[in-house]
Motif scaffolding. Structure first.
Motif, PDB file in Angstrom:
ATOM      1  N   THR A 273      -5.088   0.586  -3.760  1.00 11.58           N
ATOM      2  CA  THR A 273      -5.521  -0.082  -2.527  1.00 11.58           C
ATOM      3  C   THR A 273      -5.982  -1.500  -2.811  1.00 11.58           C
ATOM      4  O   THR A 273      -5.678  -2.431  -2.059  1.00 11.58           O
ATOM      5  CB  THR A 273      -6.646   0.726  -1.850  1.00 11.58           C
ATOM      6  OG1 THR A 273      -6.151   2.030  -1.536  1.00 11.58           O
ATOM      7  CG2 THR A 273      -7.136   0.054  -0.580  1.00 11.58           C
ATOM      8  N   THR A 274      -6.704  -1.693  -3.905  1.00 12.39           N
ATOM      9  CA  THR A 274      -7.157  -3.036  -4.283  1.00 12.39           C
ATOM     10  C   THR A 274      -5.968  -3.953  -4.517  1.00 12.39           C
ATOM     11  O   THR A 274      -5.953  -5.103  -4.056  1.00 12.39           O
ATOM     12  CB  THR A 274      -8.030  -2.965  -5.551  1.00 12.39           C
ATOM     13  OG1 THR A 274      -9.148  -2.125  -5.290  1.00 12.39           O
ATOM     14  CG2 THR A 274      -8.511  -4.336  -5.967  1.00 12.39           C
TER      15      THR A 274
ATOM     16  N   GLN B 295       0.835  -1.212   0.000  1.00  8.11           N
ATOM     17  CA  GLN B 295       0.000   0.000   0.000  1.00  8.11           C
ATOM     18  C   GLN B 295       0.868   1.260   0.000  1.00  8.11           C
ATOM     19  O   GLN B 295       0.620   2.197  -0.760  1.00  8.11           O
ATOM     20  CB  GLN B 295      -0.935  -0.014   1.210  1.00  8.11           C
ATOM     21  CG  GLN B 295      -1.724   1.248   1.422  1.00  8.11           C
ATOM     22  CD  GLN B 295      -2.896   1.386   0.468  1.00  8.11           C
ATOM     23  OE1 GLN B 295      -2.971   0.738  -0.574  1.00  8.11           O
ATOM     24  NE2 GLN B 295      -3.826   2.252   0.794  1.00  8.11           N
TER      25      GLN B 295
ATOM     26  N   GLN C  66       0.800   3.736  -3.163  1.00 10.69           N
ATOM     27  CA  GLN C  66       0.302   5.097  -2.973  1.00 10.69           C
ATOM     28  C   GLN C  66       1.379   6.126  -3.308  1.00 10.69           C
ATOM     29  O   GLN C  66       1.080   7.195  -3.845  1.00 10.69           O
ATOM     30  CB  GLN C  66      -0.211   5.300  -1.544  1.00 10.69           C
ATOM     31  CG  GLN C  66      -1.470   4.518  -1.213  1.00 10.69           C
ATOM     32  CD  GLN C  66      -2.650   4.867  -2.097  1.00 10.69           C
ATOM     33  OE1 GLN C  66      -2.747   5.962  -2.643  1.00 10.69           O
ATOM     34  NE2 GLN C  66      -3.566   3.926  -2.251  1.00 10.69           N
TER      35      GLN C  66
ATOM     36  N   SER D 167      -5.952   5.937  -6.656  1.00 14.85           N
ATOM     37  CA  SER D 167      -5.754   5.480  -5.286  1.00 14.85           C
ATOM     38  C   SER D 167      -6.563   4.221  -4.965  1.00 14.85           C
ATOM     39  O   SER D 167      -6.074   3.316  -4.289  1.00 14.85           O
ATOM     40  CB  SER D 167      -6.140   6.600  -4.317  1.00 14.85           C
ATOM     41  OG  SER D 167      -5.887   6.218  -3.001  1.00 14.85           O
ATOM     42  N   ALA D 168      -7.793   4.142  -5.468  1.00 18.22           N
ATOM     43  CA  ALA D 168      -8.639   2.969  -5.181  1.00 18.22           C
ATOM     44  C   ALA D 168      -8.053   1.711  -5.805  1.00 18.22           C
ATOM     45  O   ALA D 168      -8.037   0.639  -5.177  1.00 18.22           O
ATOM     46  CB  ALA D 168     -10.051   3.208  -5.699  1.00 18.22           C
TER      47      ALA D 168
ATOM     48  N   ALA E 274      -2.998  -3.646  -3.236  1.00 22.55           N
ATOM     49  CA  ALA E 274      -2.344  -3.891  -1.943  1.00 22.55           C
ATOM     50  C   ALA E 274      -3.097  -4.955  -1.144  1.00 22.55           C
ATOM     51  O   ALA E 274      -2.482  -5.834  -0.530  1.00 22.55           O
ATOM     52  CB  ALA E 274      -2.249  -2.596  -1.151  1.00 22.55           C
ATOM     53  N   VAL E 275      -4.431  -4.886  -1.157  1.00 18.85           N
ATOM     54  CA  VAL E 275      -5.237  -5.893  -0.453  1.00 18.85           C
ATOM     55  C   VAL E 275      -5.014  -7.274  -1.061  1.00 18.85           C
ATOM     56  O   VAL E 275      -4.856  -8.276  -0.354  1.00 18.85           O
ATOM     57  CB  VAL E 275      -6.732  -5.503  -0.477  1.00 18.85           C
ATOM     58  CG1 VAL E 275      -7.607  -6.656  -0.025  1.00 18.85           C
ATOM     59  CG2 VAL E 275      -6.975  -4.281   0.387  1.00 18.85           C
TER      60      VAL E 275
END
Length: 201
Positions: A146-147, A50, A54, A142-143, A149-150
């Motif tokens: 994040t996806t 993340q 980012q 950014s979304a 990273a998850v």
């Protein structure tokens, strides 16, 4: 749960072998490692991914600009007319010769993919470039970062669980092989006299 019930079942059983208890303890240890170590590794990996993603999002958003380009002429249709970065991958794009002004003020002209189904001379469309006007990919949002990273964290946790389970299975397999080897040795010792007890021979 089978490991816990195995330990409880073999706790005072007179038929218990040492390997039975060892298998149950190995199973319990593997379960605890999966429940504790897996999530920790997953969250650490996800956090690192993340941060890196980012940071990449910020860098891309700082170095890329959306400029307005003007169609000069349409080119023949290409088999690569779908935008691979579009949400559906089916957004039709046309190859055109266009000109645009870079964020630093320099004029540019070249062949680009335009988000226009039927482009005509003079049509305007948006185009991502770097600060010097060179064509660039759309910056990562950014979304999406994040996806990713998850997914990285989940993958790391699952991989950890798989490695622990693989180690447990390998340990149990070696215990079973050792047990069978001991049985073979015991059978070799008892085999020649099997069934002769009490026959007087």
């Amino acid at each position: 749960m089978r490991a816990i019930s195995g330990i409880w079942r073999w706790r005072r059983n007179p038929l218990r072998r040492g390997t039975d208890l060892a298998e149950a303890w190995v199973g319990l240890l593997a379960l605890l490692l999966i429940l504790v170590v897996g999530p920790v590794i997953g969250s650490v990996t996800g956090g690192v991914a993340q941060d890196a993603l980012q940071r990449s999002v910020r860098e891309q958003q700082e170095s890329r600009r959306l400029v307005t380009a003007t169609v000069i002429r349409k080119l023949d249709r290409s088999p690569l007319d779908a935008d691979p970065e579009a949400a559906s991958g089916r957004d039709v794009r046309s190859r055109v010769v266009a000109d645009w002004t870079a964020p630093d003020g320099t004029p540019h002209k070249g062949t680009v993919m335009a988000a226009l189904q039927t482009p005509h001379r003079g049509d305007h469309f948006s185009l991502w470039t770097d600060v010097h006007g060179r064509i660039a990919a759309r910056p990562l949002d950014s979304a999406t970062a994040t996806t990713h990273a998850v997914l990285a964290g989940t993958g790391a946790a699952l991989l950890t669980a798989g490695l622990i389970e693989g180690g447990r299975r390998l340990a149990v397999w070696r215990m079973v092989r050792r047990r069978y080897a001991r049985w073979d040795q015991a059978w070799d010792r008892a085999g020649p006299d099997w069934g002769r007890t009490g026959t007087g021979s």
